[in-house]
Write a protein that holds these residues in place. Structure first.
Motif, mmCIF file in Angstrom:
data_model
loop_
_atom_site.group_PDB
_atom_site.id
_atom_site.type_symbol
_atom_site.label_atom_id
_atom_site.label_comp_id
_atom_site.label_asym_id
_atom_site.label_seq_id
_atom_site.Cartn_x
_atom_site.Cartn_y
_atom_site.Cartn_z
ATOM 1 N N LEU A 172 -4.473 8.401 2.002
ATOM 2 C CA LEU A 172 -3.245 8.125 1.240
ATOM 3 C C LEU A 172 -2.428 7.009 1.888
ATOM 4 C CD1 LEU A 172 -2.222 11.798 0.386
ATOM 5 C CD2 LEU A 172 -3.085 10.067 -1.196
ATOM 6 N N LEU A 173 -2.361 7.027 3.220
ATOM 7 C CA LEU A 173 -1.637 5.949 3.901
ATOM 8 C C LEU A 173 -2.306 4.605 3.660
ATOM 9 C CD1 LEU A 173 -0.771 7.680 7.307
ATOM 10 C CD2 LEU A 173 0.808 7.096 5.455
ATOM 11 N N SER A 174 -3.632 4.590 3.628
ATOM 12 C CA SER A 174 -4.350 3.341 3.357
ATOM 13 C C SER A 174 -4.046 2.834 1.948
ATOM 14 C CB SER A 174 -5.858 3.562 3.519
ATOM 15 O OG SER A 174 -6.165 3.909 4.852
ATOM 16 N N ILE A 175 -3.973 3.784 0.987
ATOM 17 C CA ILE A 175 -3.631 3.395 -0.386
ATOM 18 C C ILE A 175 -2.231 2.794 -0.434
ATOM 19 C CG2 ILE A 175 -3.129 4.326 -2.682
ATOM 20 C CD1 ILE A 175 -5.366 6.383 -2.156
ATOM 21 N N ILE A 176 -1.278 3.444 0.241
ATOM 22 C CA ILE A 176 0.110 2.949 0.241
ATOM 23 C C ILE A 176 0.179 1.569 0.884
ATOM 24 C CG2 ILE A 176 2.412 3.351 1.222
ATOM 25 C CD1 ILE A 176 1.858 6.361 0.906
ATOM 26 N N LEU A 177 -0.516 1.389 2.013
ATOM 27 C CA LEU A 177 -0.504 0.085 2.676
ATOM 28 C C LEU A 177 -1.148 -0.983 1.791
ATOM 29 C CD1 LEU A 177 -1.421 1.107 6.336
ATOM 30 C CD2 LEU A 177 0.783 0.252 5.509
ATOM 31 N N GLY A 178 -2.196 -0.586 1.061
ATOM 32 C CA GLY A 178 -2.847 -1.551 0.175
ATOM 33 C C GLY A 178 -1.925 -2.015 -0.932
ATOM 34 N N TYR A 179 -1.222 -1.059 -1.569
ATOM 35 C CA TYR A 179 -0.288 -1.439 -2.622
ATOM 36 C C TYR A 179 0.919 -2.193 -2.060
ATOM 37 C CZ TYR A 179 -2.649 1.205 -6.288
ATOM 38 O OH TYR A 179 -3.556 1.641 -7.218
ATOM 39 N N THR A 180 1.305 -1.877 -0.804
ATOM 40 C CA THR A 180 2.415 -2.597 -0.179
ATOM 41 C C THR A 180 2.057 -4.078 -0.015
ATOM 42 O OG1 THR A 180 3.103 -0.611 1.023
ATOM 43 C CG2 THR A 180 3.912 -2.710 1.852
ATOM 44 N N LEU A 213 2.739 -5.592 -10.870
ATOM 45 C CA LEU A 213 3.792 -5.030 -10.020
ATOM 46 C C LEU A 213 3.994 -3.553 -10.342
ATOM 47 C CD1 LEU A 213 6.018 -5.569 -7.919
ATOM 48 C CD2 LEU A 213 7.542 -6.160 -9.809
ATOM 49 N N ASN A 214 4.017 -3.225 -11.633
ATOM 50 C CA ASN A 214 4.182 -1.817 -12.032
ATOM 51 C C ASN A 214 3.003 -0.965 -11.562
ATOM 52 O OD1 ASN A 214 6.642 -2.194 -13.306
ATOM 53 N ND2 ASN A 214 5.710 -2.680 -15.294
ATOM 54 N N THR A 215 1.805 -1.556 -11.608
ATOM 55 C CA THR A 215 0.628 -0.820 -11.131
ATOM 56 C C THR A 215 0.771 -0.473 -9.659
ATOM 57 O OG1 THR A 215 -0.823 -1.906 -12.738
ATOM 58 C CG2 THR A 215 -1.868 -0.941 -10.793
ATOM 59 N N ALA A 216 1.254 -1.426 -8.848
ATOM 60 C CA ALA A 216 1.432 -1.177 -7.419
ATOM 61 C C ALA A 216 2.489 -0.120 -7.174
ATOM 62 C CB ALA A 216 1.799 -2.484 -6.710
ATOM 63 N N VAL A 217 3.598 -0.205 -7.873
ATOM 64 C CA VAL A 217 4.685 0.777 -7.698
ATOM 65 C C VAL A 217 4.213 2.166 -8.103
ATOM 66 C CG1 VAL A 217 6.964 1.478 -8.509
ATOM 67 C CG2 VAL A 217 6.525 -0.925 -7.939
ATOM 68 N N LEU A 271 2.715 -5.810 -3.172
ATOM 69 C CA LEU A 271 4.131 -6.077 -3.422
ATOM 70 C C LEU A 271 4.629 -7.299 -2.649
ATOM 71 C CD1 LEU A 271 5.602 -2.441 -3.341
ATOM 72 C CD2 LEU A 271 5.134 -3.871 -5.346
ATOM 73 N N GLN A 272 3.959 -7.612 -1.546
ATOM 74 C CA GLN A 272 4.381 -8.763 -0.752
ATOM 75 C C GLN A 272 3.922 -10.090 -1.357
ATOM 76 O OE1 GLN A 272 2.652 -7.637 2.998
ATOM 77 N NE2 GLN A 272 4.493 -6.537 3.686
ATOM 78 N N ASP A 273 3.096 -9.989 -2.392
ATOM 79 C CA ASP A 273 2.619 -11.196 -3.077
ATOM 80 C C ASP A 273 3.647 -11.576 -4.140
ATOM 81 O OD1 ASP A 273 1.342 -13.205 -4.419
ATOM 82 O OD2 ASP A 273 -0.491 -12.057 -4.850
ATOM 83 N N GLY A 274 4.365 -12.676 -3.893
ATOM 84 C CA GLY A 274 5.437 -13.077 -4.796
ATOM 85 C C GLY A 274 4.966 -13.552 -6.149
ATOM 86 N N SER A 275 3.665 -13.729 -6.313
ATOM 87 C CA SER A 275 3.157 -14.252 -7.582
ATOM 88 C C SER A 275 2.760 -13.148 -8.560
ATOM 89 C CB SER A 275 1.947 -15.165 -7.320
ATOM 90 O OG SER A 275 0.886 -14.422 -6.754
ATOM 91 N N LEU A 276 3.013 -11.884 -8.216
ATOM 92 C CA LEU A 276 2.601 -10.778 -9.088
ATOM 93 C C LEU A 276 3.358 -10.819 -10.407
ATOM 94 C CD1 LEU A 276 2.268 -7.599 -6.820
ATOM 95 C CD2 LEU A 276 0.444 -8.895 -7.936
ATOM 96 N N ASP A 277 2.623 -10.608 -11.493
ATOM 97 C CA ASP A 277 3.281 -10.480 -12.781
ATOM 98 C C ASP A 277 3.758 -9.040 -12.942
ATOM 99 O OD1 ASP A 277 0.995 -8.987 -13.326
ATOM 100 O OD2 ASP A 277 0.022 -10.623 -14.411
#
Length: 523
Positions: free
Chosen positions: A167-175, A188-192, A178-184
């Motif tokens: 679970l921590l790996s999943i959270i770090l992956g989605y984090t 972005l909603n998928t990561a959140v 989020l650090q990619d400023g080019s996300l549409d």
């Protein structure tokens, strides 16, 4: 274990209660042996004990000699102890295996017990029990039990740690997403949403672990399973099974069961979440209930002892679009892998909850493209197909003798149950421990119609008291009450000669119905 003939060539001597036939050398060994030794006759009465045995169990010799061997067993174990002793005397060496001995203080003893039959030339048969205090050998039984608990928890802790790391790996992956400023916005909603889902799963892991580690007092209530399921999903369907079609096909008129609502709510929440995770959006959960016989449940669970059960089935089916054109869809394969997994934390919690209710959980992913959970709960009233309707508690018969010996160490139980019986026209004799029960019965046996006795009593256990009462009057009618939740306890008690059984907690109507049923069988 073996049968050993004893020679009488030695000079006869009686030491510490030993029969004279045992001879002087045996008496010397008896007095000096560092092992705990206990000699019991064929009826299960303690004839002699040595000093080491008394030290191990915490009793003085005069307290034990003349009492039943079951006095040294826990209340629930004493029931099987009587039958095991008789089987051992008749030649079954394996009968006493697993007997749990208890110290006078009430704590369980960590001992190794060996039993040997001793046959005297005159035909008498004795049981010689040798106790070795293993706690002393390993410098404290408490340390060993702590070590065993740590070992048993190690495998589960490893699985929990692995799940948390995933679970921590999943959270770090989605984090990182989020650090990619080019996300549409969609990505972005998928990561959140992914982070939110992982956090909920982590929180649930903590809840499950806490549930397994604590020892809550259960608060049982008489509940109809169908009504409970309807209310549970009326209140929680939106959060537990979002995006799924929940169908309730619940049979009416089933017998009630004893449930702790909070614990059973937790069990259904666990199963609902697993069903949702494994079937995915658009799936369906079908709930059904039905009555089932004890024989049917015993075919699945060998230790099931109740005469009938209420079965609650949760069938989780993937959506038709997921299954379309796939002979072995991935979601079905995932369900099979899940069913074969032995240490899923959520399912371990449900197993624990069902065990505390004297019930069972069955996980089935082999009956088709669905994951099926079957929960079996002991039925309180035997209603339905193939089962006789329980005797009404409202109309008690009028036997010639209407005196009941009521035995319990709880004043509130004596008052409430005694008052309920008195309102039905019975005279009540109250006893508060096993010794009082035996004395009161012997003094009033001619007019006592029924003995209603609790299993766990001070001074003398309820089971030992029942055995002594039955020895005095073999035809005695007795109902045994118990708060212990061992699945086969009722069956053992009835096999030993009790006419009825009441599992605590019980409603007064249940107690009166059981009394009524027993009286209806009297000639």
């Amino acid at each position: 274990m073996s049968d050993r003939p004893v020679s009488t060539a030695l000079s006869p001597i009686a030491t510490a209660g030993l029969p004279v036939e045992f001879g002087g050398l045996f008496a010397d060994f008896w007095a000096q042996a560092p092992l705990g030794l206990c000699l019991t006759d064929a009826k299960g009465v303690i004839v002699a004990v040595n000093a080491a045995f008394c030290e191990t169990v915490g009793y003085a010799a005069e307290e034990l000699v003349g009492s039943s061997l079951t006095r040294l067993l826990t209340a629930e174990a004493s029931v099987r102890g009587s039958a095991a002793h008789q089987a051992f005397i008749k030649g079954d060496d394996s009968a006493p295996a697993g007997a749990l001995y208890m110290h006078k203080s009430g704590r369980s003893l960590f001992v190794h017990a060996t039993d040997t039959r001793v046959n005297l030339p005159g035909g008498q048969i004795f049981r010689l029990t040798t106790l070795v205090d293993l706690g002393l050998q390993i410098q404290g039984a408490g340390q060993l039990r702590q070590h065993q608990r740590a070992e048993n928890f190690a495998a589960l802790a490893s699985d929990i740690g692995n799940d948390f790391n995933n679970l921590l790996s999943i959270i770090l992956g989605y984090t990182a997403f989020l650090q990619d400023g080019s996300l549409d916005p969609p990505r972005l909603n998928t990561a959140v949403n992914g982070i939110e889902h992982a956090v909920r799963r982590a929180a649930n892991l903590i809840r499950q672990t806490l549930h397994l580690s604590r020892r809550d007092e259960l608060a049982f209530q008489r509940i109809e399973v169908g009504s409970f399921v309807r209310e549970f999903y009326r209140m929680g369907a939106e959060t537990l099974t979002p995006g799924m079609d929940v169908v309730l096909d619940l049979e009416e008129g089933l017998p009630a069961v004893l449930l702790d609502p909070q614990h059973f709510h937790h069990a259904l929440a666990n199963l609902g979440q697993k069903a949702r995770d494994l079937t995915g959006p658009g799936g369906r959960i079908l709930f059904t209930t039905r009555w089932t016989s004890g024989e049917e449940v015993r075919a699945r669970f060998a230790d099931a002892r109740e005469p009938s059960y209420v079965m609650l089935t949760l069938c989780a089916e993937p959506s038709k679009s997921v299954l379309a054109n796939e002979e072995n869809p991935a979601v079905w394969a995932a369900a099979v892998r899940f069913a074969e997994k032995r240490r899923d934390l959520a399912i371990l919690v449900v197993h624990s909850i069902m065990a505390s209710h004297r019930g069972y959980l069955e996980v089935d992913a082999m009956s088709g493209p669905a994951l099926i959970f079957r929960l079996y709960l002991p039925a309180l009233l035997e209603l339905g197909k193939g089962v006789e309707t329980a005797v009404s508690a409202e109309v008690l018969p009028a036997p010639a003798l209407r005196t009941v010996l009521l035995v319990d160490d709880e004043e509130s139980m004596l008052h409430s149950l005694g008052s309920a019986l008195e309102r039905k026209g019975f005279q009540i004799i109250k006893a508060r421990d096993g010794i009082e029960a035996v004395d009161f019965f012997k003094a009033n046996a001619a007019r006592i119609a029924l003995v209603l006795i609790d299993l766990g009593l001070p001074r003398m256990s309820g089971w030992e008291a029942f055995v002594k009462i039955k020895e005095h009057t073999p035809s005695v009618s007795a109902i045994v009450m118990s708060g212990h939740l061992e699945a086969n306890l009722k069956n053992e008690i009835l096999k030993a000669g009790a006419k009825g059984y009441l599992q605590k907690p019980f409603a007064m109507t249940e107690a009166l119905a059981e009394v009524n049923r027993v009286f209806s069988t009297m000639g």
